[in-house]
Motif scaffolding. Structure first.
Motif, PDB file in Angstrom:
ATOM      1  N   UNK A 107      42.463  37.390  34.687  1.00 14.18           N
ATOM      2  CA  UNK A 107      41.455  36.708  35.486  1.00 14.18           C
ATOM      3  C   UNK A 107      41.276  37.316  36.871  1.00 14.18           C
ATOM      4  N   UNK A 108      42.217  38.137  37.301  1.00 21.93           N
ATOM      5  CA  UNK A 108      42.163  38.700  38.647  1.00 21.93           C
ATOM      6  C   UNK A 108      41.605  40.122  38.685  1.00 21.93           C
ATOM      7  N   UNK A 109      41.194  40.667  37.546  1.00 23.34           N
ATOM      8  CA  UNK A 109      40.604  42.002  37.531  1.00 23.34           C
ATOM      9  C   UNK A 109      39.197  41.933  36.952  1.00 23.34           C
ATOM     10  N   UNK A 110      38.352  42.909  37.263  1.00 18.55           N
ATOM     11  CA  UNK A 110      36.990  42.893  36.721  1.00 18.55           C
ATOM     12  C   UNK A 110      36.998  43.046  35.201  1.00 18.55           C
ATOM     13  N   UNK A 111      35.891  42.635  34.585  1.00 20.50           N
ATOM     14  CA  UNK A 111      35.717  42.851  33.157  1.00 20.50           C
ATOM     15  C   UNK A 111      35.780  41.568  32.359  1.00 20.50           C
ATOM     16  N   UNK A 112      35.415  41.631  31.067  1.00 20.17           N
ATOM     17  CA  UNK A 112      35.423  40.452  30.193  1.00 20.17           C
ATOM     18  C   UNK A 112      36.847  40.027  29.845  1.00 20.17           C
ATOM     19  N   UNK A 157      32.942  27.204  43.264  1.00 14.26           N
ATOM     20  CA  UNK A 157      33.637  28.422  43.669  1.00 14.26           C
ATOM     21  C   UNK A 157      33.578  29.485  42.579  1.00 14.26           C
ATOM     22  N   UNK A 158      33.499  30.750  43.014  1.00 12.57           N
ATOM     23  CA  UNK A 158      33.666  31.868  42.096  1.00 12.57           C
ATOM     24  C   UNK A 158      35.050  31.798  41.458  1.00 12.57           C
ATOM     25  N   UNK A 159      35.138  32.186  40.175  1.00 10.86           N
ATOM     26  CA  UNK A 159      36.408  32.067  39.453  1.00 10.86           C
ATOM     27  C   UNK A 159      37.545  32.817  40.145  1.00 10.86           C
ATOM     28  N   UNK A 160      37.269  34.012  40.619  1.00  9.87           N
ATOM     29  CA  UNK A 160      38.322  34.816  41.244  1.00  9.87           C
ATOM     30  C   UNK A 160      38.792  34.170  42.542  1.00  9.87           C
ATOM     31  N   UNK A 161      37.863  33.650  43.343  1.00 11.88           N
ATOM     32  CA  UNK A 161      38.224  32.976  44.582  1.00 11.88           C
ATOM     33  C   UNK A 161      39.087  31.756  44.287  1.00 11.88           C
ATOM     34  N   UNK A 162      38.701  30.975  43.271  1.00 11.65           N
ATOM     35  CA  UNK A 162      39.476  29.789  42.898  1.00 11.65           C
ATOM     36  C   UNK A 162      40.889  30.162  42.469  1.00 11.65           C
ATOM     37  N   UNK A 163      41.018  31.222  41.682  1.00  9.61           N
ATOM     38  CA  UNK A 163      42.345  31.657  41.225  1.00  9.61           C
ATOM     39  C   UNK A 163      43.199  32.147  42.387  1.00  9.61           C
ATOM     40  N   UNK A 176      44.838  20.400  39.590  1.00  8.18           N
ATOM     41  CA  UNK A 176      43.826  19.416  39.981  1.00  8.18           C
ATOM     42  C   UNK A 176      43.023  19.903  41.179  1.00  8.18           C
ATOM     43  N   UNK A 177      43.717  20.497  42.153  1.00  4.25           N
ATOM     44  CA  UNK A 177      43.034  20.975  43.360  1.00  4.25           C
ATOM     45  C   UNK A 177      42.025  22.071  43.024  1.00  4.25           C
ATOM     46  N   UNK A 178      42.436  23.022  42.183  1.00  6.65           N
ATOM     47  CA  UNK A 178      41.540  24.125  41.807  1.00  6.65           C
ATOM     48  C   UNK A 178      40.341  23.603  41.030  1.00  6.65           C
ATOM     49  N   UNK A 179      40.592  22.685  40.083  1.00  5.91           N
ATOM     50  CA  UNK A 179      39.490  22.113  39.302  1.00  5.91           C
ATOM     51  C   UNK A 179      38.511  21.361  40.205  1.00  5.91           C
ATOM     52  N   UNK A 180      39.066  20.576  41.153  1.00  2.00           N
ATOM     53  CA  UNK A 180      38.217  19.789  42.051  1.00  2.00           C
ATOM     54  C   UNK A 180      37.392  20.684  42.965  1.00  2.00           C
ATOM     55  N   UNK A 181      38.033  21.713  43.529  1.00  3.72           N
ATOM     56  CA  UNK A 181      37.310  22.644  44.405  1.00  3.72           C
ATOM     57  C   UNK A 181      36.201  23.370  43.640  1.00  3.72           C
ATOM     58  N   UNK A 182      36.504  23.737  42.406  1.00  2.00           N
ATOM     59  CA  UNK A 182      35.504  24.439  41.596  1.00  2.00           C
ATOM     60  C   UNK A 182      34.302  23.547  41.300  1.00  2.00           C
ATOM     61  N   UNK A 183      34.575  22.286  40.964  1.00  5.70           N
ATOM     62  CA  UNK A 183      33.492  21.359  40.654  1.00  5.70           C
ATOM     63  C   UNK A 183      32.661  21.014  41.890  1.00  5.70           C
ATOM     64  N   UNK A 184      33.333  20.814  43.029  1.00  6.23           N
ATOM     65  CA  UNK A 184      32.635  20.371  44.238  1.00  6.23           C
ATOM     66  C   UNK A 184      31.872  21.493  44.918  1.00  6.23           C
ATOM     67  N   UNK A 185      32.487  22.676  44.976  1.00  3.74           N
ATOM     68  CA  UNK A 185      31.920  23.757  45.776  1.00  3.74           C
ATOM     69  C   UNK A 185      31.422  24.934  44.944  1.00  3.74           C
ATOM     70  N   UNK A 202      43.138  25.272  34.500  1.00  2.00           N
ATOM     71  CA  UNK A 202      42.237  24.303  35.142  1.00  2.00           C
ATOM     72  C   UNK A 202      40.783  24.751  35.031  1.00  2.00           C
ATOM     73  N   UNK A 203      40.530  26.042  35.239  1.00  2.00           N
ATOM     74  CA  UNK A 203      39.168  26.560  35.116  1.00  2.00           C
ATOM     75  C   UNK A 203      38.668  26.442  33.679  1.00  2.00           C
ATOM     76  N   UNK A 204      39.562  26.659  32.715  1.00  2.13           N
ATOM     77  CA  UNK A 204      39.179  26.494  31.315  1.00  2.13           C
ATOM     78  C   UNK A 204      38.806  25.037  31.012  1.00  2.13           C
TER      79      UNK A 204
END
Length: 406
Positions: A58-63, A161-167, A150-159, A341-343
């Motif tokens: 999840x921290x590197x580019x690509x699929x 956030x880009x997946x990499x930034x959230x991770x 929970x914090x990552x999921x909440x931040x992602x839903x509210x703001x 959490x992102x999943x």
């Protein structure tokens, strides 16, 4: 587990080609199917090791799902395994997309497989839920990790956030919070942390440079294979965020700046990527064919997928060292739980889109029934994902014949 190298390569080829054929539903669904096969059924990896690979990917580019296939191939059968697993996972999507591209160029229309997808989507949702339950049980080791999730999921839903930034937020929080409870660092901890920092920093710097070069490339009237391949190589090297970011690149560069595609051709290419199995990046195959025929399809496909093989080959040997350090172990644990959490967030969004209707009764009861039955078959009876996908596609087809529309 067999010891013969050819046998291992054959196992990898069979497994990942099958997953490439049935891999509907996007990267979260692909990862769920891979986890079911390599952790639960074949036991090639522990769930902890699988989570480490998922967090690092999840921290590197690509699929992500393609890179997970490449990681597992490398672990199970070395360098040849890396190539075989990645190529076999991507190949079905590329061949199917290439076939659709030929039909599109020859006849100007796209085949309609909406009834099949109607049945497949709820089953894919059940497959994801089955995998999430197992991954979450291993990733959420402590209350602190649960709080981070929970914090990552909440931040992602509210703001949003880009997946990499959230991770990265989750990982850094975990590194500080979790490591504070560990008193004894090993002598190599600082060195390992430095390796992790330098590798992450180098990736991000390379991404920034390549993104700038993509944005400032000169406009050309005639597209050569070299220009086409170079464009998709640069995109594959900076593609954080998966298929959605790919759409932004294609719209901004191929349509608006270069004029290689029309807006309608781009929309059709995106549609192909959505209703074919396997990685959505196979959209590049369609675009390459539309622009420059079969050679264009080959060049575009190699260009967009090649960076994933390179990134995984560079990153995989570092993962055990990251796990050995108390600092980076805390970071990796937090990234793993953040990835889960992102999943979960993605699964909620998929579930809402798949099982709700815009008008009364607001719930698609047939889709809900398919999802529930598929979940029971997957979780309780451990029915293989391939049978769930094909069976649900058949139900969708029958429903369309009976006049049922969503």
């Amino acid at each position: 587990m067999t010891n013969s190298a050819p046998s291992r390569l054959g196992e990898l080829a069979n497994l990942f080609f099958k997953l490439g054929v049935i891999g509907f539903g996007g990267p979260v669904a692909h990862i769920a199917m891979i986890e079911d096969e390599v952790v639960k059924r074949r036991q090639w990896l522990t769930r902890e090791h699988f989570l480490d690979l998922l967090g690092a990917t999840n921290l590197i580019p690509g699929p992500n799902s393609t890179e997970m296939a490449i990681h597992i191939g490398y672990i199970y059968a070395g360098w040849l395994g890396l190539i075989v697993s990645g190529v076999c996972f991507v190949l079905p999507a590329v061949l199917i997309t290439g076939g659709f591209a030929w039909v599109y160029v020859a006849y100007g229309t796209l085949p309609q497989i909406t009834p099949l997808l109607y049945g497949i989507k709820p089953a894919v949702l059940a497959i994801i839920i089955n995998a999430l339950w197992g991954l979450a049980k291993k990733a959420v080791k402590t209350r602190q990790l649960l709080a981070i999730a929970f914090a990552v999921a909440l931040l992602t839903l509210l703001f949003k956030l880009n997946e990499v930034i959230a991770l990265l937020i989750g990982g850094l929080l975990g590194m500080v919070w979790l490591h504070s409870g560990e008193k004894n660092d090993k002598p190599g901890d600082k060195a390992n942390f430095l390796i992790a920092s330098l590798s992450t920093g180098a990736t991000l710097k390379a991404s920034a440079v390549l993104a700038t070069s993509v944005a400032t490339a000169s406009t050309v009237a005639n597209v050569s294979l070299w220009q086409l391949g170079w464009f998709f190589l640069k995109v594959g090297s900076v593609l954080f965020g998966g298929g959605y970011l790919l759409v932004a690149f294609l719209q901004g560069e191929l349509v608006q700046e270069y004029g290689w595609l029309t807006q309608q051709q781009l929309l059709d290419a995106i549609a192909i990527g959505q209703f074919t199995p396997g990685p959505v990046l196979s959209t590049a195959t369609f675009i390459g064919y539309v622009i420059a025929g079969t050679p264009g399809a080959i060049v575009a496909t190699i260009g967009i997928f090649l960076p994933s093989f390179v990134f995984v080959a560079a990153l995989n040997p570092l993962i055990p060292r990251l796990r050995a350090s108390s600092w980076t172990r805390a970071f990796l644990d937090a990234v793993n739980v953040s990835a889960v959490a992102l999943m979960v967030v993605t699964t909620l969004q998929l579930g809402t889109a798949t099982l709700t209707l815009p008008q009364a009764p607001f719930v698609d009861f047939l889709g809900l029934a398919i999802a529930i039955v598929s979940a029971i078959l997957a979780i309780h009876f451990r029915i293989n994902a391939a049978w769930l996908v094909f069976g649900s596609a058949f139900i969708g087809w029958v429903a369309s014949l009976l006049g049922y529309t969503r």
